[in-house]
Design a protein around this motif. Structure first.
Motif, short mmCIF file in Angstrom:
data_model
loop_
_atom_site.label_atom_id
_atom_site.label_comp_id
_atom_site.label_asym_id
_atom_site.label_seq_id
_atom_site.Cartn_x
_atom_site.Cartn_y
_atom_site.Cartn_z
N GLY A 159 18.89 -21.50 -2.83
CA GLY A 159 18.61 -23.06 -2.36
C GLY A 159 18.93 -23.96 -3.72
O GLY A 159 19.15 -25.03 -3.44
N ALA A 160 18.13 -23.38 -4.74
CA ALA A 160 18.29 -24.34 -5.95
C ALA A 160 19.55 -24.69 -6.34
O ALA A 160 19.84 -25.73 -6.77
CB ALA A 160 17.49 -23.63 -7.11
N VAL A 161 20.64 -23.56 -6.25
CA VAL A 161 21.87 -23.82 -6.86
C VAL A 161 22.82 -24.94 -5.80
O VAL A 161 23.37 -25.87 -6.25
CB VAL A 161 22.81 -22.58 -6.49
CG1 VAL A 161 24.44 -22.71 -6.76
CG2 VAL A 161 22.22 -21.64 -7.89
N VAL A 162 22.38 -24.86 -4.45
CA VAL A 162 22.78 -25.95 -3.46
C VAL A 162 22.43 -27.08 -3.71
O VAL A 162 23.28 -28.12 -3.83
CB VAL A 162 22.55 -25.38 -2.11
CG1 VAL A 162 22.98 -26.47 -1.02
CG2 VAL A 162 23.17 -24.03 -1.68
N TYR A 163 21.33 -27.35 -3.93
CA TYR A 163 20.75 -28.78 -3.99
C TYR A 163 20.92 -29.68 -5.29
O TYR A 163 21.25 -30.60 -5.83
CB TYR A 163 19.17 -28.75 -3.82
CG TYR A 163 18.80 -28.79 -2.29
CD1 TYR A 163 19.38 -29.92 -1.48
CD2 TYR A 163 18.23 -27.76 -1.81
CE1 TYR A 163 18.82 -29.97 -0.32
CE2 TYR A 163 17.97 -27.95 -0.63
CZ TYR A 163 18.18 -29.03 0.49
OH TYR A 163 17.78 -28.93 1.63
N THR A 164 21.15 -28.34 -6.44
CA THR A 164 21.45 -28.78 -7.88
C THR A 164 22.94 -29.34 -7.94
O THR A 164 23.47 -30.17 -8.49
CB THR A 164 21.42 -27.65 -8.83
OG1 THR A 164 19.99 -27.09 -8.65
CG2 THR A 164 21.53 -28.12 -10.21
N SER A 165 23.82 -28.35 -7.18
CA SER A 165 25.15 -29.00 -7.01
C SER A 165 25.09 -30.31 -6.30
O SER A 165 26.45 -31.16 -6.77
CB SER A 165 26.09 -27.82 -6.22
OG SER A 165 25.60 -27.80 -5.01
N VAL A 166 24.51 -30.57 -5.38
CA VAL A 166 24.62 -32.00 -4.73
C VAL A 166 24.13 -32.93 -5.67
O VAL A 166 24.89 -34.18 -5.81
CB VAL A 166 23.52 -31.86 -3.61
CG1 VAL A 166 23.52 -33.48 -2.87
CG2 VAL A 166 24.10 -30.90 -2.21
N GLY A 167 23.19 -32.74 -6.54
CA GLY A 167 22.76 -33.56 -7.46
C GLY A 167 23.97 -33.68 -8.73
O GLY A 167 24.06 -34.98 -9.05
N ALA A 168 24.62 -32.60 -8.83
CA ALA A 168 25.75 -32.83 -9.89
C ALA A 168 26.96 -33.93 -9.42
O ALA A 168 27.25 -34.61 -10.14
CB ALA A 168 26.53 -31.60 -10.20
N GLY A 169 26.99 -34.06 -8.19
CA GLY A 169 27.89 -34.77 -7.58
C GLY A 169 27.31 -36.28 -7.42
O GLY A 169 27.88 -37.11 -6.52
N LEU A 170 26.44 -36.77 -7.69
CA LEU A 170 25.36 -37.93 -7.38
C LEU A 170 26.28 -38.96 -8.09
O LEU A 170 26.19 -40.43 -7.50
CB LEU A 170 24.14 -37.91 -7.87
CG LEU A 170 22.97 -37.09 -6.90
CD1 LEU A 170 21.61 -37.38 -7.51
CD2 LEU A 170 23.06 -37.68 -5.58
N GLY A 171 27.07 -39.00 -9.19
CA GLY A 171 27.59 -39.87 -9.89
C GLY A 171 28.54 -40.58 -8.94
O GLY A 171 28.72 -41.94 -8.70
N GLU A 172 29.53 -39.72 -8.28
CA GLU A 172 30.33 -40.22 -7.21
C GLU A 172 29.60 -40.88 -6.02
O GLU A 172 29.99 -41.87 -5.29
CB GLU A 172 31.24 -39.06 -6.73
CG GLU A 172 32.08 -38.54 -7.85
CD GLU A 172 33.08 -37.55 -7.23
OE1 GLU A 172 33.19 -37.09 -6.05
OE2 GLU A 172 33.83 -36.68 -8.05
N VAL A 173 28.55 -40.40 -5.40
CA VAL A 173 27.66 -40.86 -4.54
C VAL A 173 27.08 -42.15 -4.81
O VAL A 173 27.34 -43.12 -4.04
CB VAL A 173 26.42 -39.76 -4.19
CG1 VAL A 173 25.60 -40.60 -3.04
CG2 VAL A 173 26.82 -38.53 -3.76
N PHE A 174 26.68 -42.55 -6.07
CA PHE A 174 26.41 -43.67 -6.43
C PHE A 174 27.48 -44.69 -6.34
O PHE A 174 27.08 -45.60 -6.04
CB PHE A 174 25.58 -43.55 -7.89
CG PHE A 174 24.33 -42.87 -7.95
CD1 PHE A 174 23.34 -43.04 -6.96
CD2 PHE A 174 23.90 -41.94 -8.87
CE1 PHE A 174 22.03 -42.53 -7.08
CE2 PHE A 174 22.88 -41.36 -9.04
CZ PHE A 174 21.91 -41.48 -8.09
#
Length: 243
Positions: A186-201
């Motif tokens: 679960g941590a890897v899944v959500y961390t990977s989502v966080g790693a893409g936050l630059g594009e989300v922002f």
């Protein structure tokens, strides 16, 4: 601490760590929810990245400490903290930092609950019926399998997975190991989502926090849960005793 000294500690004194956690949790829910939010991360992202680039080691230490406090005191924002780990440190080593922080925070709750209530509440759970009793019996008879199972199944709240083992005489070492490795998927899944936050922002959007329930993510995690449950199934079919 000797057994005589331990017996002299009053029940009220033993409850102080849990009371402290509860008080801080209420305080955090009332006063900190706006600071531990996705909007706060969005607004401070440039400052966070600048600080990380200037003081990487210090940023890691502060981040893990903050994560331990958030989890250990049940403050709102654990998911945001996980996303922040990915945003600041990428999927790796961000996932490692997230798992370390979550494991240490969970251990604080585990120790506070075991010292404060421990066997007394465990005895009361023994008298209950339903799902809680089933989980309690399962952990007692198949500790390793059940500890990994309650970490891997998304339906089991993280807080519950921290408390139940404390009331069932689970060894600290076993709790720490199962927590560390059990929360990795679960941590890897959500961390990977966080790693893409630059594009989300950049798009002005919000991250998809429901991604863990999408089939291509959920099915492998459920597969791991089934693997953890396999020794329990084999024992049931054989009608034998746990190893």
């Amino acid at each position: 601490m000797s057994n005589n000294t331990a017996r002299k500690i009053s029940p009220a004194t033993r409850l102080l760590p849990l009371i402290g956690i509860a008080v801080v949790a209420v305080f955090g829910a009332v006063f900190l929810k706006d600071y531990l939010s996705f909007d706060a991360l969005r607004e401070n992202r440039e400052a966070l990245l600048t600080f990380r680039d200037s003081y990487y080691g210090l940023t890691v230490a502060i981040f893990i400490t903050a994560y331990v406090v958030i989890v250990g005191f049940s403050l709102p924002g654990a998911t945001i903290a996980t996303l922040t780990g990915g945003f600041l440190f990428a999927t790796f080593p961000g996932a490692l930092f997230n798992v370390i922080g979550a494991t240490l925070g969970a251990t604080l709750i585990f120790l506070a609950a075991r010292w404060g209530l421990g066997a007394r509440l465990g005895a009361k759970l023994e008298e209950t019926d339903g799902k809680i009793k089933a989980i309690k019996d399962g952990i007692t008879e198949n500790q390793w399998s059940m500890l990994f199972l309650i970490r891997l199944v998304p339906a089991v709240p993280f807080f519950v997975a921290n408390l139940l083992p404390a009331f069932l005489d689970v060894p600290l070492r076993r709790f720490v190991i199962s927590t560390f490795f059990g929360i990795i998927p679960g941590a890897v899944v959500y961390t990977s989502v966080g790693a893409g936050l630059g594009e989300v922002f950049a798009r002005g959007e919000s991250p998809n926090l429901g991604i863990i329930f999408e089939p291509h993510i959920l099915l492998p995690i459920l597969g791991l849960a089934a693997l953890a449950a396999l020794p329990i199934l084999i024992k049931t079919l054989r009608g034998g005793k746990s190893l």
